[in-house]
Design an enzyme around this catalytic site. Structure first.
Site, mmCIF file in Angstrom:
data_model
loop_
_atom_site.group_PDB
_atom_site.id
_atom_site.type_symbol
_atom_site.label_atom_id
_atom_site.label_comp_id
_atom_site.label_asym_id
_atom_site.label_seq_id
_atom_site.Cartn_x
_atom_site.Cartn_y
_atom_site.Cartn_z
ATOM 1 N N ARG A 15 0.819 -1.209 0.000
ATOM 2 C CA ARG A 15 0.000 0.000 0.000
ATOM 3 C C ARG A 15 0.862 1.273 0.000
ATOM 4 O O ARG A 15 0.560 2.255 0.665
ATOM 5 C CB ARG A 15 -0.975 -0.010 1.193
ATOM 6 C CG ARG A 15 -2.115 -1.000 0.991
ATOM 7 C CD ARG A 15 -3.108 -0.953 2.125
ATOM 8 N NE ARG A 15 -2.480 -1.327 3.380
ATOM 9 C CZ ARG A 15 -2.924 -0.991 4.589
ATOM 10 N NH1 ARG A 15 -4.005 -0.256 4.699
ATOM 11 N NH2 ARG A 15 -2.287 -1.372 5.665
ATOM 12 N N LEU A 17 1.171 3.428 -2.317
ATOM 13 C CA LEU A 17 0.468 4.590 -2.880
ATOM 14 C C LEU A 17 -0.454 5.222 -1.839
ATOM 15 O O LEU A 17 -0.573 6.439 -1.743
ATOM 16 C CB LEU A 17 -0.332 4.193 -4.130
ATOM 17 C CG LEU A 17 -1.056 5.355 -4.826
ATOM 18 C CD1 LEU A 17 -0.063 6.416 -5.310
ATOM 19 C CD2 LEU A 17 -1.904 4.864 -6.002
ATOM 20 N N LYS A 115 -20.409 3.252 -7.311
ATOM 21 C CA LYS A 115 -19.782 1.954 -7.505
ATOM 22 C C LYS A 115 -19.535 1.639 -8.978
ATOM 23 O O LYS A 115 -20.361 1.902 -9.830
ATOM 24 C CB LYS A 115 -20.642 0.853 -6.888
ATOM 25 C CG LYS A 115 -20.518 0.804 -5.384
ATOM 26 C CD LYS A 115 -21.567 -0.047 -4.773
ATOM 27 C CE LYS A 115 -21.304 -1.496 -5.006
ATOM 28 N NZ LYS A 115 -20.183 -2.061 -4.258
ATOM 29 N N GLY A 439 -26.549 1.735 15.409
ATOM 30 C CA GLY A 439 -25.777 0.658 16.042
ATOM 31 C C GLY A 439 -24.439 1.101 16.591
ATOM 32 O O GLY A 439 -24.172 0.966 17.776
ATOM 33 N N SER A 440 -23.581 1.644 15.729
ATOM 34 C CA SER A 440 -22.247 1.968 16.220
ATOM 35 C C SER A 440 -22.213 3.377 16.808
ATOM 36 O O SER A 440 -22.923 4.279 16.351
ATOM 37 C CB SER A 440 -21.229 1.851 15.085
ATOM 38 O OG SER A 440 -21.589 2.678 14.016
ATOM 39 N N ASP A 606 -28.597 -5.936 9.804
ATOM 40 C CA ASP A 606 -28.233 -4.917 8.805
ATOM 41 C C ASP A 606 -28.038 -5.524 7.424
ATOM 42 O O ASP A 606 -27.338 -6.519 7.286
ATOM 43 C CB ASP A 606 -26.911 -4.245 9.203
ATOM 44 C CG ASP A 606 -27.046 -3.378 10.444
ATOM 45 O OD1 ASP A 606 -28.134 -2.823 10.667
ATOM 46 O OD2 ASP A 606 -26.047 -3.256 11.188
ATOM 47 N N GLU A 612 -26.259 -3.742 -3.648
ATOM 48 C CA GLU A 612 -24.998 -3.874 -4.383
ATOM 49 C C GLU A 612 -24.873 -5.190 -5.129
ATOM 50 O O GLU A 612 -24.119 -5.281 -6.085
ATOM 51 C CB GLU A 612 -23.821 -3.800 -3.414
ATOM 52 C CG GLU A 612 -23.746 -2.502 -2.699
ATOM 53 C CD GLU A 612 -22.533 -2.455 -1.797
ATOM 54 O OE1 GLU A 612 -22.469 -1.519 -1.002
ATOM 55 O OE2 GLU A 612 -21.660 -3.342 -1.898
ATOM 56 N N HIS A 701 -22.447 11.504 7.554
ATOM 57 C CA HIS A 701 -21.135 11.628 6.916
ATOM 58 C C HIS A 701 -20.531 13.005 7.061
ATOM 59 O O HIS A 701 -19.388 13.234 6.684
ATOM 60 C CB HIS A 701 -21.217 11.231 5.444
ATOM 61 C CG HIS A 701 -21.158 9.746 5.284
ATOM 62 N ND1 HIS A 701 -22.258 8.958 5.540
ATOM 63 C CD2 HIS A 701 -20.150 8.905 4.977
ATOM 64 C CE1 HIS A 701 -21.907 7.695 5.364
ATOM 65 N NE2 HIS A 701 -20.650 7.631 5.024
HETATM 66 N N1 GLN Z 1 -24.920 -1.298 12.496
HETATM 67 C C1 GLN Z 1 -23.920 -0.769 11.658
HETATM 68 C C2 GLN Z 1 -23.365 0.517 12.272
HETATM 69 O O1 GLN Z 1 -24.074 1.219 12.880
HETATM 70 C C3 GLN Z 1 -24.444 -0.468 10.270
HETATM 71 C C4 GLN Z 1 -23.364 0.053 9.366
HETATM 72 C C5 GLN Z 1 -23.760 0.217 7.908
HETATM 73 O O2 GLN Z 1 -24.887 0.379 7.573
HETATM 74 N N2 GLN Z 1 -22.810 0.208 7.002
HETATM 75 O O3 GLN Z 1 -22.215 0.829 12.124
#
Ligand code: GLN
Ligand code: ZN
Length: 766
Positions: A15, A17, A115, A439-440, A606, A612, A701
Site C-alpha cells: 500500500r 500509494l 460503484k 448501532g455503532s 443490517d 450492491e 457523513h
Molecule cells: N450497524 C452498523 C453501524 O451502525 C451499520 C453500518 C452500515 O450500515 N454500514 O455501524
C-alpha cells in the site's frame, strides 16, 4: 498465441500509494515524493508482468486516484466550480475533484462517487452539461508509455472508451443525455490515439464495459459511430475494444463488426460469450482477447477447464489471432497470495492473487504454444491442488450443506406483520415516533488502540473486555440520559461489521495483505469464504445481554445480514452464491435464536449491501432478489412474534427494489434518507410500505450538527407520505466515523425533534 493483462493493482504491494497519497494530502510529502512513489509502483508492476511472460502489458492503468477521474482530466471535463483555467489539469485541481477543497476562498464539494459496475470499487462520476467542451488536458497516457519504454517495455495503453465514458456520466440538466456529446468528445480521443500511435504504441486498449449491460440500439449505434471515427486516426496502432464483467449478448454483432483490430470478451462471468462465439462466429480480420482468468475472484483457476475452452475457441479463431487474457482488470484482487504467511497452507495453494494469475495466463499460453506436454508437470501439480480443494473435509463439512438444502419452510415468521405489531406494541410500550440509532457509536482512537494492543498481545483478553464493558456502560447511560427510546451497545468490540462475524464463523479466512482498492487511498480487505459456513457458538450474545442488563429500556441485538456478508467477501466459486448465502443465513439464524432466548426484545439485522449484489442485467434481478430476500427471511424467521426485527439499509437507491425490501418482512426498517430525501419520499408515495420505518433524519457523513428544526422538518416531510404511527426517528447510518463532540448534540437535537412531533401529533388528534 499471446498473453495479455487488462489492468493491474496499483495501490502498491504494501500500500505504498496509500501512504504516499495520505502523506501528500497532509502536507508531509512533496509532489515529487508522490510522483516517485507512483513511478516505483508502475515500474514494479511492469517488470513483474514482463518477467511472468505477459506479452500485452497495460500502461495508463495506474492512477493516483481513479481511472475515470483520469479520463475526466484527459478530456478536460473539469466542472466549472473547480475554477480550472484550461491547459493541463494540475494535481490540486485533480484532487479537488476527487475530495473537494477548502482553501483561499474556495469551498467546493467533491464530485459524486459511485460503484464501478457490481464491484466494490468506486469511481468519480463525470458531470457533463449541454454545450460541454473537451480538450486534451493531460499527458498521463503518453508519459506512462514513455516511462515503460525506458524499461524496454512497449505497453498497451489502456483508456476508458469514449462511449462508456459518456454512459457513465451524469448531467444536472434534466433530460440531457451526455451521449449527445459524443461528436464533441471524439476529436480528443482521435488526438490521443494518433499521438500514442506516433509514439510507437502497437496496440491501444479501449475499455467499453458498458456493453455488458442492457443497451439500446441508439447506444449501439453510438459505439459504431465512435469507432468508425477513431479508426481513421489510428495510424499504425491496432485498437482493442475491451469488455468485461459479463456477456455482451445482443451487443455482440455490433462489437465484432467494429472497424478495430481486436475485441476483448469476458469468458468467466461472461461464459455465455462462448456460446455466442460458437453460433455467430468471429470475423477473420480480428484478434480475440479471451478473458479466461478471473479478475474478480481469488481462486486458482481450473486450467484444464480453461484449456478446454481454448480448444473450443480455436474452432472459431485461429490461435495466432487468439490472446489469453484476464477477464477484467486485476485491480479487483490483491497482489500476491505468497505474502500470506499466516494463512493455512491448505488454503494458500488454492488461491491466486494478481501475481499468481499472471502465472496462470502465461501457463495457458505456453500450453497452447508449446503443447500441453511441455508444461505437463506444472499443470499436474495445479490439478492435484484443485483436487485437494474439491475433496477437502475442511471445505465440505458434514451436515452444513444438508441443512442449507432444506429450510424453505423456515423462512416465514409465525404471524403476519399486523398481528406481530400488536403483540410488540404491548411488550415494548414505546412512545410515538420512537428514537433510536443505527448501532455503532464513535470508534475513537482509544477504542482502536485497545483493539490493536489486544492483537499484538500487549493486553490480555480480560483487560480488553473490561475496556469494552466500560465503553458500553458509558454509552448506555448516555443514551438513557438523552432520552433515546431504543438503545444500542455501540459496537466497540467490532472493527468491521463483516469481519467481526466472519471471524466467529467457520468457513472464513482473513488475509493480512489482501488489500483491494475501494476508492482513492481507501482499501478494503475482504474476507475469503472458502468452505461451508456455520456458527460454532454465540457471536454477540455476551455483549448484547451485558448491555441489556444495564437498563430497562430495550437494547437492540445487532447483527450483519447474510446478503451483506456475502457481497462484501470473496466468495467460493465451487457452488452458487445463493447456496453460500443460505449457509450464512442459517448461522445468523442461530444467533437470532440465541439472542431471543437470552431475553433480547429487538434484533437488528443490517443489510446495507443488499442492493450492491444486483446483477448487471435487469433480467437477472428477480432471481437475485428472490434468493437474497429468502436468505434474510431465513435468518430472521426464527424470531418469535413478540421479538421485533429491524433492518437497516443505506447509501444506494431503493426505489426500484422497494418491493423486495418490503418482502424482507422486517418489523422496522431504518433507511438512509437525508442525502436523497425527496427521492425516497417519492418512493413511498408510489409504494404503500406498511411496516415501521425510520427514514434517517440526518446525514452522519458530515461533521456538522443538524438543528432540531431541520430534523423536525425532515420528519414532517416523511409524515406527509407515511402514516405517523409507523415512523421511527434515527440518523442515516452508524455513528462510528463521527466524534462524540458531534454525536452528543446531534442526538439531543434528534430527541427534541421527536418530542416536538409528539406534542404536535397530540394537538392534531384532539
Ligand atoms: N450497524 C452498523 C453501524 O451502525 C451499520 C453500518 C452500515 O450500515 N454500514 O455501524
Ligand atoms: Zn448504514
Amino acid at each position: 498465441m499471446k498473453a495479455s493483462v487488462i489492468g493491474y493493482p496499483r495501490i502498491g504491494k504494501h500500500r505504498e500509494l496509500k501512504k504516499a497519497l495520505e502523506g501528500y494530502w497532509s502536507g508531509r510529502l512533496s509532489i515529487d515524493d508522490l510522483a516517485s512513489a507512483g513511478a516505483a509502483i508502475r515500474r514494479e508492476n511492469w517488470l513483474t508482468q514482463r518477467d511472468a511472460g505477459i506479452d500485452f502489458i497495460p500502461s495508463n492503468d495506474f492512477s493516483l486516484y481513479d481511472q475515470v477521474l483520469d479520463t475526466i482530466a484527459l478530456v478536460g471535463a473539469v466542472p466549472d466550480r473547480f475554477h480550472w483555467d484550461g491547459g493541463t489539469v494540475d494535481l490540486d485541481t485533480y484532487f479537488a475533484m476527487a475530495r473537494g477543497a477548502q482553501r483561499e476562498g474556495l469551498d467546493v464539494a467533491a464530485m459524486e462517487m459511485t460503484k464501478w459496475f457490481d464491484t466494490n470499487y468506486h469511481y468519480l462520476v463525470p458531470e457533463l452539461h449541454p454545450g460541454q467542451r473537451f480538450s486534451l488536458s493531460s499527458r498521463k497516457p503518453f508519459e506512462e508509455f514513455a516511462e515503460a519504454r525506458e524499461l524496454d517495455i512497449t505497453t498497451r495503453p489502456a483508456l476508458l472508451g469514449p462511449v462508456s465514458f459518456l454512459l457513465l456520466a451524469k448531467s444536472r440538466v434534466e433530460g440531457f443525455d451526455p451521449l449527445d456529446l459524443l461528436d464533441a468528445l471524439l476529436p480528443v480521443y482521435q488526438e490521443v490515439i494518433s499521438d500514442l500511435a506516433a509514439q510507437g504504441a502497437g496496440w491501444i486498449q479501449l475499455d467499453e464495459p458498458c456493453f455488458v449491460q442492457d443497451r439500446t440500439d441508439a447506444e449501439r449505434g453510438a459505439l459504431e459511430h465512435a469507432y468508425s471515427v477513431l479508426a481513421t486516426r489510428r495510424g499504425s496502432a491496432n485498437l482493442l475494444v475491451q469488455t468485461y464483467f459479463g456477456p455482451v449478448l445482443e451487443s455482440f454483432r455490433t462489437l465484432v463488426d467494429l472497424p478495430v483490430q481486436g475485441i476483448g470478451l469476458d469468458l468467466v462471468r461472461g461464459a455465455e460469450n462462448l456460446g455466442t462465439l460458437a453460433t455467430e462466429g468471429f470475423p477473420a480480420d480480428k484478434a480475440l482477447a479471451a478473458g479466461l482468468i478471473d479478475g474478480r475472484n481469488i481462486w486458482a483457476a481450473d486450467l484444464d477447464a480453461a484449456l478446454d475452452v481454448l480448444g473450443r475457441l480455436s474452432d472459431v479463431v485461429p490461435s495466432d489471432r487468439l490472446i489469453v487474457s484476464s477477464s477484467c482488470s486485476l485491480l479487483h484482487v490483491p497482489y500476491d497470495a505468497r505474502l500470506e504467511h499466516d494463512l493455512d497452507l491448505r488454503l494458500v495453494e488454492w488461491l491466486a492473487f494478481a501475481e499468481q494469475k499472471l502465472d496462470e495466463i502465461a501457463l495457458l499460453t505456453a500450453a497452447v504454444n508449446r503443447g500441453p506436454d511441455a508444461v505437463a508437470d506444472d499443470l499436474a501439480a495445479r490439478r492435484r491442488a484443485l483436487d485437494r480443494r474439491r475433496h477437502s473435509e475442511w471445505v465440505h463439512r458434514p451436515g452444513v450443506e444438508e441443512r442449507a438444502a432444506v429450510g424453505r419452510q423456515d423462512a416465514a415468521r409465525q404471524m403476519p406483520y399486523e398481528q406481530r405489531r400488536e403483540i410488540q406494541r404491548v411488550r415494548l410500550d414505546l412512545p410515538a415516533f420512537p428514537t433510536t440509532t443505527i448501532g455503532s457509536f464513535p470508534q475513537t482512537a482509544e477504542v482502536r488502540r485497545n483493539r490493536n494492543r489486544l492483537q499484538k498481545g500487549e493486553i490480555t483478553q480480560t483487560e480488553h473486555d473490561a475496556f469494552i464493558a466500560e465503553e458500553i456502560r458509558r454509552t448506555i447511560a448516555l443514551q438513557e440520559e438523552m432520552g433515546i427510546d431504543v438503545l444500542v451497545h455501540g459496537e466497540f468490540e467490532r472493527s468491521d461489521m463483516v469481519e467481526y462475524f466472519g471471524e466467529r464463523m467457520e468457513g472464513f479466512a482473513f488475509t493480512r495483505h489482501g488489500w483491494v482498492q475501494s476508492y482513492g487511498s481507501r482499501c478494503i480487505r475482504p474476507p475469503i469464504i472458502f468452505g461451508d459456513v456455520f456458527r460454532p457458538g454465540p457471536m454477540t450474545v455476551k455483549w448484547s445481554t451485558f448491555a441489556q442488563s444495564l437498563t430497562d429500556k430495550p437494547v437492540k441485538g445487532m447483527l450483519t445480514g447474510p446478503v451483506t456478508i456475502l457481497n462484501w467477501s470473496f466468495v467460493r466459486d465451487d457452488q452458487p452464491r445463493e447456496d453460500t448465502c443460505r449457509q450464512i443465513a442459517l448461522a445468523i439464524r442461530d444467533e437470532v435464536g440465541d439472542l431471543q432466548e437470552a431475553g433480547i426484545r429487538i434484533i437488528q439485522v443490517d443489510e446495507p449491501a443488499l442492493r450492491e449484489g444486483l446483477p448487471l442485467r435487469r433480467r437477472h434481478w428477480p432471481d437475485y432478489l428472490e434468493w437474497s430476500v429468502f436468505c434474510f427471511r431465513l435468518a430472521t424467521g426464527v424470531a418469535n412474534p413478540e421479538v421485533q426485527i429491524h433492518t437497516h439499509m443505506c447509501y444506494s437507491e431503493f426505489d426500484d427494489i422497494i418491493e423486495a425490501i418490503a418482502a424482507l418482512d422486517a418489523d422496522v426498517l431504518s433507511i438512509e434518507n437525508s442525502r436523497s430525501n425527496l427521492e425516497l419520499l417519492d418512493t413511498f408515495r408510489r409504494f404503500d410500505y406498511r411496516q415501521g420505518i425510520g427514514p434517517g433524519v440526518y446525514d452522519i457523513h458530515s461533521p456538522r450538527v443538524p438543528s432540531e428544526e431541520e430534523m423536525a422538518h425532515n420528519l414532517r416531510a416523511a409524515g406527509q407520505v407515511l402514516s405517523l404511527d409507523q415512523l421511527w426517528v434515527n440518523p442515516d447510518c452508524g455513528l462510528k466515523t463521527r466524534r462524540w463532540a458531534e454525536v452528543e448534540p446531534a442526538l439531543r437535537n434528534m430527541v427534541e425533534a421527536a418530542r416536538d412531533l409528539r406534542a404536535a401529533a397530540v394537538v392534531v388528534s384532539k
